[in-house]
Design a protein around this motif. Structure first.
Motif, PDB file in Angstrom:
ATOM      1  N   MET A 218      30.839  39.595  34.255  1.00 39.25           N
ATOM      2  CA  MET A 218      29.644  40.257  34.768  1.00 39.25           C
ATOM      3  C   MET A 218      29.977  41.104  35.998  1.00 39.25           C
ATOM      4  N   GLY A 219      30.729  40.542  36.917  1.00 37.93           N
ATOM      5  CA  GLY A 219      31.088  41.282  38.124  1.00 37.93           C
ATOM      6  C   GLY A 219      31.953  42.487  37.840  1.00 37.93           C
ATOM      7  N   PHE A 220      32.882  42.351  36.895  1.00 35.80           N
ATOM      8  CA  PHE A 220      33.749  43.475  36.544  1.00 35.80           C
ATOM      9  C   PHE A 220      32.940  44.593  35.878  1.00 35.80           C
ATOM     10  N   GLU A 221      31.968  44.229  35.053  1.00 36.65           N
ATOM     11  CA  GLU A 221      31.125  45.252  34.435  1.00 36.65           C
ATOM     12  C   GLU A 221      30.277  45.961  35.484  1.00 36.65           C
ATOM     13  N   ILE A 222      29.797  45.225  36.475  1.00 35.57           N
ATOM     14  CA  ILE A 222      29.031  45.849  37.565  1.00 35.57           C
ATOM     15  C   ILE A 222      29.911  46.824  38.326  1.00 35.57           C
ATOM     16  N   ALA A 223      31.150  46.428  38.594  1.00 38.09           N
ATOM     17  CA  ALA A 223      32.076  47.302  39.328  1.00 38.09           C
ATOM     18  C   ALA A 223      32.333  48.586  38.549  1.00 38.09           C
ATOM     19  N   LYS A 224      32.572  48.453  37.243  1.00 39.89           N
ATOM     20  CA  LYS A 224      32.837  49.642  36.425  1.00 39.89           C
ATOM     21  C   LYS A 224      31.623  50.545  36.351  1.00 39.89           C
ATOM     22  N   SER A 225      30.435  49.955  36.202  1.00 42.64           N
ATOM     23  CA  SER A 225      29.216  50.761  36.146  1.00 42.64           C
ATOM     24  C   SER A 225      28.993  51.511  37.453  1.00 42.64           C
ATOM     25  N   ALA A 226      29.209  50.828  38.583  1.00 43.09           N
ATOM     26  CA  ALA A 226      29.039  51.462  39.892  1.00 43.09           C
ATOM     27  C   ALA A 226      30.032  52.596  40.084  1.00 43.09           C
ATOM     28  N   ILE A 236      36.155  42.152  44.859  1.00 40.34           N
ATOM     29  CA  ILE A 236      36.857  40.940  45.294  1.00 40.34           C
ATOM     30  C   ILE A 236      36.636  39.880  44.237  1.00 40.34           C
ATOM     31  N   SER A 237      37.721  39.462  43.609  1.00 38.21           N
ATOM     32  CA  SER A 237      37.588  38.582  42.446  1.00 38.21           C
ATOM     33  C   SER A 237      38.427  37.321  42.587  1.00 38.21           C
ATOM     34  N   GLY A 238      37.813  36.207  42.149  1.00 38.07           N
ATOM     35  CA  GLY A 238      38.548  34.973  41.990  1.00 38.07           C
ATOM     36  C   GLY A 238      39.387  35.020  40.729  1.00 38.07           C
ATOM     37  N   PRO A 239      40.069  33.924  40.376  1.00 38.66           N
ATOM     38  CA  PRO A 239      40.951  33.905  39.210  1.00 38.66           C
ATOM     39  C   PRO A 239      40.205  34.259  37.921  1.00 38.66           C
ATOM     40  N   THR A 240      40.705  35.221  37.186  1.00 37.11           N
ATOM     41  CA  THR A 240      40.049  35.683  35.962  1.00 37.11           C
ATOM     42  C   THR A 240      41.056  36.411  35.090  1.00 37.11           C
ATOM     43  N   HIS A 241      40.744  36.479  33.807  1.00 38.30           N
ATOM     44  CA  HIS A 241      41.579  37.249  32.877  1.00 38.30           C
ATOM     45  C   HIS A 241      41.099  38.694  32.773  1.00 38.30           C
ATOM     46  N   GLU A 242      39.991  39.023  33.426  1.00 35.26           N
ATOM     47  CA  GLU A 242      39.466  40.382  33.376  1.00 35.26           C
ATOM     48  C   GLU A 242      40.393  41.346  34.129  1.00 35.26           C
ATOM     49  N   LYS A 385      26.713  42.463  28.821  1.00 37.55           N
ATOM     50  CA  LYS A 385      26.857  42.461  30.273  1.00 37.55           C
ATOM     51  C   LYS A 385      27.068  43.870  30.815  1.00 37.55           C
ATOM     52  N   ALA A 386      27.642  44.752  30.015  1.00 36.08           N
ATOM     53  CA  ALA A 386      27.769  46.152  30.432  1.00 36.08           C
ATOM     54  C   ALA A 386      26.390  46.790  30.568  1.00 36.08           C
ATOM     55  N   GLU A 387      25.483  46.484  29.632  1.00 39.97           N
ATOM     56  CA  GLU A 387      24.123  47.033  29.714  1.00 39.97           C
ATOM     57  C   GLU A 387      23.359  46.438  30.886  1.00 39.97           C
ATOM     58  N   VAL A 388      23.545  45.145  31.133  1.00 40.26           N
ATOM     59  CA  VAL A 388      22.902  44.516  32.297  1.00 40.26           C
ATOM     60  C   VAL A 388      23.380  45.184  33.581  1.00 40.26           C
ATOM     61  N   ALA A 389      24.683  45.455  33.659  1.00 41.79           N
ATOM     62  CA  ALA A 389      25.225  46.138  34.837  1.00 41.79           C
ATOM     63  C   ALA A 389      24.577  47.504  35.015  1.00 41.79           C
ATOM     64  N   GLY A 390      24.406  48.237  33.922  1.00 41.12           N
ATOM     65  CA  GLY A 390      23.749  49.542  33.998  1.00 41.12           C
ATOM     66  C   GLY A 390      22.310  49.434  34.459  1.00 41.12           C
ATOM     67  N   ASP A 391      21.593  48.416  33.961  1.00 43.67           N
ATOM     68  CA  ASP A 391      20.204  48.207  34.384  1.00 43.67           C
ATOM     69  C   ASP A 391      20.131  47.889  35.882  1.00 43.67           C
ATOM     70  N   LEU A 392      21.087  47.088  36.357  1.00 43.63           N
ATOM     71  CA  LEU A 392      21.103  46.745  37.787  1.00 43.63           C
ATOM     72  C   LEU A 392      21.361  47.991  38.626  1.00 43.63           C
ATOM     73  N   MET A 393      22.287  48.849  38.185  1.00 46.04           N
ATOM     74  CA  MET A 393      22.556  50.080  38.932  1.00 46.04           C
ATOM     75  C   MET A 393      21.305  50.963  38.980  1.00 46.04           C
TER      76      MET A 393
END
Length: 402
Positions: A218-226, A236-242, A385-393
């Motif tokens: 979710m956070g990575f999709e928000i970052a990309k959308s922004a 700033i990310s904790g451990p993830t495979h993203e 989650k990409a669409e949610v990120a877009g809606d948040l932006m």
């Protein structure tokens, strides 16, 4: 990742010697992550082959109103014009620009141009005397007055052997021009944004930790959308495979809640917007063993202590920053989310519930409710989650412009 990533580019090629450069132009658009379709005037095929452009674009090349192999199949110019995020005509010859300026519709490219609802760029290319001719200058003025965007020709050696103005801009410069033009029109251009993502892991000993199931998606999709909207992003990310590869995103990797607290506070004072979507551990072991703990007893107890509440700490010190938090709840969701919105001095809180199928950790979808500090409650359907990120932006942009 370029601002062209995901863009649908319609490239119109006309009959000028500079058409040979369009192979590299297509390659650069594809490399930037764009989807490219090509429309050629019939005469332009004397300068570069449709096979070359089709191979590079990975799409069919269009040059007539019907398929060459089947006259009964229509190439729909209206659909082509509506498909594109922008149309680029390069090279734009004097002949084609005169047609564009006067509405002459005698080939598929001109019909597509007249149907297009998207921005239109054109890159003139012709000999020096043609470039300076009053009729060509009139075409420039008319096309600019229609809202088309001219990518100026450069000076250099021309096909005639003359040296002067009229040389089509080089493919790299065309792509750079369009990227900069798109960026200038993006709604978050000039904004600095801080985003947190993923879990935090709290060490028990050198090999064990306390964590959660957050994937960070979710956070990575928000970052990309922004970033795609022009923001300069600190992620700033904790451990993830993203993973992320974007020219406007700086990724900072952390492990624990304490590390995230430090990094967030390092950057918060300089940002315009902060979105804290990370699933930060509420507790950590009070004592961390310096060696692996050996299995001895049937039961084992770990004394825990509270971690620092990063979101609340930002709410206390924020000045003009727009602050967004996330709330993952399992009961009394709306009540608890509204309480966090107020107590942590947020502008927006994003509520999602583990009770909603398809939402939460480890999935590609989410179902959220946006709650604003003006008491708006905006429930959303299940979306990617990409669409949610877009809606948040979109909500943030609306709130900033209110």
């Amino acid at each position: 990742m370029s601002v062209l990533s995901g863009k649908k580019v319609l490239l119109g090629i006309t009959a000028g010697i500079a058409a040979y450069k369009t192979a590299n132009l297509v390659r650069l658009f594809i490399k930037a992550g764009a989807d490219v379709k090509v429309v050629m005037t019939p005469a332009s095929k004397d300068f570069i082959t449709p096979l070359t452009l089709s191979t590079l674009s990975k799409n069919p090349v269009y040059s007539s109103f019907t398929h060459d192999e089947d006259d009964a199949v229509w190439n729909n110019h209206v659909e082509l014009g509506l498909w594109a995020d922008f149309l680029l005509i390069a090279p734009a010859t004097a002949n084609t620009m005169a047609k564009m300026a006067n509405g002459v519709c005698d080939n598929l490219l001109m019909a597509t141009y007249l149907s297009a609802k998207c921005p239109v760029y054109f890159a003139p290319a012709m000999d020096l005397d043609m470039y300076k001719h009053p009729t060509t200058r009139r075409s420039f003025d008319l096309l600019n007055s229609f809202g088309n965007i001219m990518i100026p020709a450069t000076s250099g050696e021309l096909a005639s052997g003359l040296v002067g103005e009229g040389r089509m801009a080089e493919p790299e410069n065309i792509v750079d021009f369009i990227e900069r033009d798109i960026l200038e029109g993006l709604p978050l251009k000039g904004k600095k944004m801080l985003i947190t993502a993923g879990p935090t892991y709290e060490a028990i000993d050198p090999v064990r930790f306390i964590g959660n199931h957050s994937s960070g998606k979710m956070g990575f999709e928000i970052a990309k959308s922004a970033a795609n909207l022009g923001a300069e992003v600190i992620l700033i990310s904790g451990p993830t495979h993203e993973t992320v590869n974007h020219q406007f995103i700086k990724l900072i990797k952390i492990f624990s809640a304490a590390e995230m607290y430090t990094e967030v506070h390092n950057y918060f004072k300089d940002v315009d917007i902060a979105i804290l979507s990370a699933a930060v551990a509420d507790y950590r072991p009070k004592y961390v063993a310096d060696k692996k703990i050996k299995k001895k007893a049937d039961t084992f107890s770990i004394e825990l202590e509270r971690t620092q509440d990063i979101l609340a700490s930002l709410g206390k010190i924020k000045k003009n920053q727009f602050l967004v938090g996330f709330a993952l709840e399992t009961h009394n969701e709306l009540e608890h989310a509204k309480g966090k919105l107020e107590s942590k001095n947020l502008d927006v809180i994003v509520l999602n519930s583990l009770n909603d199928e398809g939402a939460g950790f480890g999935v590609s979808t989410n179902k959220v409710t946006f709650i604003t500090n003006t008491n708006e409650v905006l429930s959303q359907d299940l979306k990617s989650k990409a669409e949610v990120a877009g809606d948040l932006m979109n909500l943030i942009i609306k709130q900033l412009n209110a």
